[in-house]
Design a protein around this motif. Structure first.
Motif, PDB file in Angstrom:
ATOM      1  N   ILE A  18      -1.862  -7.811  15.646  1.00 40.71           N
ATOM      2  CA  ILE A  18      -2.763  -6.502  15.922  1.00 40.71           C
ATOM      3  C   ILE A  18      -2.645  -5.366  14.886  1.00 40.71           C
ATOM      4  O   ILE A  18      -3.534  -4.832  14.054  1.00 40.71           O
ATOM      5  N   GLY A  19      -1.370  -5.129  14.682  1.00 37.63           N
ATOM      6  CA  GLY A  19      -1.014  -3.973  13.837  1.00 37.63           C
ATOM      7  C   GLY A  19      -1.341  -4.204  12.494  1.00 37.63           C
ATOM      8  O   GLY A  19      -1.878  -3.470  11.642  1.00 37.63           O
ATOM      9  N   TYR A  20      -1.112  -5.544  12.008  1.00 37.63           N
ATOM     10  CA  TYR A  20      -1.253  -5.836  10.828  1.00 37.63           C
ATOM     11  C   TYR A  20      -2.780  -5.918  10.270  1.00 37.63           C
ATOM     12  O   TYR A  20      -3.255  -5.768   9.383  1.00 37.63           O
ATOM     13  N   GLY A  21      -3.488  -6.766  11.322  1.00 36.45           N
ATOM     14  CA  GLY A  21      -5.091  -6.788  11.365  1.00 36.45           C
ATOM     15  C   GLY A  21      -5.679  -5.386  11.233  1.00 36.45           C
ATOM     16  O   GLY A  21      -6.622  -5.113  10.377  1.00 36.45           O
ATOM     17  N   ALA A  22      -5.295  -4.321  12.021  1.00 31.59           N
ATOM     18  CA  ALA A  22      -5.531  -3.119  11.826  1.00 31.59           C
ATOM     19  C   ALA A  22      -5.461  -2.482  10.369  1.00 31.59           C
ATOM     20  O   ALA A  22      -6.264  -1.768   9.751  1.00 31.59           O
ATOM     21  N   GLY A  23      -4.107  -2.734   9.825  1.00 27.52           N
ATOM     22  CA  GLY A  23      -3.922  -2.261   8.505  1.00 27.52           C
ATOM     23  C   GLY A  23      -4.634  -2.655   7.393  1.00 27.52           C
ATOM     24  O   GLY A  23      -5.138  -2.082   6.571  1.00 27.52           O
ATOM     25  N   LYS A  27      -7.286  -0.536   5.038  1.00 30.23           N
ATOM     26  CA  LYS A  27      -7.037  -0.757   3.735  1.00 30.23           C
ATOM     27  C   LYS A  27      -8.365  -1.036   2.762  1.00 30.23           C
ATOM     28  O   LYS A  27      -8.821  -0.471   1.945  1.00 30.23           O
ATOM     29  N   LYS A  28      -8.994  -1.997   3.528  1.00 29.12           N
ATOM     30  CA  LYS A  28     -10.195  -2.601   3.098  1.00 29.12           C
ATOM     31  C   LYS A  28     -11.519  -1.368   3.084  1.00 29.12           C
ATOM     32  O   LYS A  28     -12.446  -1.364   2.241  1.00 29.12           O
ATOM     33  N   LYS A  29     -11.304  -0.638   4.169  1.00 29.77           N
ATOM     34  CA  LYS A  29     -12.459   0.346   4.311  1.00 29.77           C
ATOM     35  C   LYS A  29     -12.419   1.545   3.671  1.00 29.77           C
ATOM     36  O   LYS A  29     -13.053   2.054   2.975  1.00 29.77           O
ATOM     37  N   PHE A  30     -11.294   2.136   3.364  1.00 28.44           N
ATOM     38  CA  PHE A  30     -10.699   3.345   2.919  1.00 28.44           C
ATOM     39  C   PHE A  30     -10.269   3.249   1.257  1.00 28.44           C
ATOM     40  O   PHE A  30     -10.157   4.006   0.725  1.00 28.44           O
ATOM     41  N   LYS A  31      -9.674   2.033   0.890  1.00 28.27           N
ATOM     42  CA  LYS A  31      -8.940   1.769  -0.237  1.00 28.27           C
ATOM     43  C   LYS A  31      -7.982   2.669  -0.671  1.00 28.27           C
ATOM     44  O   LYS A  31      -7.462   2.616  -1.870  1.00 28.27           O
ATOM     45  N   LEU A  38       1.386  -3.446   5.939  1.00 30.19           N
ATOM     46  CA  LEU A  38       2.738  -3.620   6.588  1.00 30.19           C
ATOM     47  C   LEU A  38       3.302  -2.293   7.200  1.00 30.19           C
ATOM     48  O   LEU A  38       3.754  -2.149   8.018  1.00 30.19           O
ATOM     49  N   LEU A  39       2.870  -1.292   6.398  1.00 24.65           N
ATOM     50  CA  LEU A  39       3.241   0.232   6.609  1.00 24.65           C
ATOM     51  C   LEU A  39       2.684   0.365   8.039  1.00 24.65           C
ATOM     52  O   LEU A  39       3.100   1.050   8.851  1.00 24.65           O
ATOM     53  N   ILE A  40       1.310   0.173   8.049  1.00 23.30           N
ATOM     54  CA  ILE A  40       0.269   0.508   9.273  1.00 23.30           C
ATOM     55  C   ILE A  40       1.015  -0.247  10.583  1.00 23.30           C
ATOM     56  O   ILE A  40       1.023   0.081  11.503  1.00 23.30           O
ATOM     57  N   SER A  41       1.243  -1.613  10.245  1.00 23.59           N
ATOM     58  CA  SER A  41       1.780  -2.471  11.482  1.00 23.59           C
ATOM     59  C   SER A  41       3.232  -1.886  11.916  1.00 23.59           C
ATOM     60  O   SER A  41       3.496  -2.011  13.193  1.00 23.59           O
TER      61      SER A  41
END
Length: 230
Positions: A18-23, A27-31, A38-41
């Motif tokens: 879930i964490g990686y998917g959110a990351g 990343k795709k939305k804000f670039k 990985l950092l987000i997860s």
């Protein structure tokens, strides 16, 4: 609830995915480069584990299934390298010199910082394998008497930083050659940097894949030598 989560066989896997998917979505939305999946997860998993009061051992036991994918994922990195085999043979000398320079720079920087900050020897050898893949780095650290747990953390941080700033550094120093960019990322930030190299192009990804293996072997030898310098 805490007891249920601690005893769950899939809690760690679920939270990590879930964490990686959110990351990836962020990343795709804000670039933005700092929104590394990985950092987000990592941040997400730490937050969830602390919020739910789950101890690390319970999380690790339920997330170990993801580790099984590490070996086949690493082996798959040989595919882009095979596809660029002609280019590799043509630039073999430059590739070898580039990886060697990267390994020496990594080990040398740790030695310099150890002198500047007066690090203990066990901390010094803990940091030596910071730029190689975790599987090799753990063995090197343990063999030299380092703190393996910290080595793993340092390797991950190194990879994430390389992934986040690698492309910007290449632009800053006007490095436009795909081979050079791939070697730099693979040598300095192992598999996580290679993920970024693959995004940049096929040649970058292939050279980075090669750098992971060669830099790892050279670091095993080099770390043993550098460990005696401090």
């Amino acid at each position: 609830m805490k007891e249920i989560l601690c005893n769950s066989a899939y809690f760690g896997v679920t939270v990590s995915l879930i964490g990686y998917g959110a990351g990836i979505m962020l990343k795709k939305k804000f670039k933005y480069a700092f929104l590394n999946p990985l950092l987000i997860s990592i941040i997400f998993v730490i937050g969830v584990v602390m919020l739910c009061g789950v101890d690390y051992e319970s999380y690790e036991n339920s997330a170990q299934y993801l580790s099984y994918l590490l070996t086949p994922a690493t082996v798959c990195l040989a595919v882009p390298l095979y596809q660029q085999m002609t280019l590799l043979k043509k630039n073999l000398a430059a590739v070898a010199c580039g990886i060697l320079a990267g390994v020496l720079a990594s080990l040398g920087s740790v030695l310099l910082l150890a002198f500047l900050f007066g690090l203990e020897h066990d901390v010094y050898v803990t940091l030596l394998p910071k730029s190689i893949t975790t599987a090799i780095g753990m063995g090197v650290s343990e063999e030299l008497g380092g703190l393996v747990t910290i080595t793993v953390a340092v390797i991950i941080v190194t990879g994430v930083i390389g992934n986040v700033i690698g492309e910007a550094v290449c632009k800053l120093f006007r490095i436009y050659e795909p081979i050079a960019k791939g070697l730099a990322l693979g040598t300095s930030s192992h598999a996580i940097g290679t993920a970024k190299a693959l995004e940049m192009g096929e040649v970058e990804g292939a050279m980075s894949s090669l750098a992971i293996a060669v830099a790892g072997l050279l670091t095993v030898i080099g770390a043993s030598v550098f460990a005696g310098f401090y």
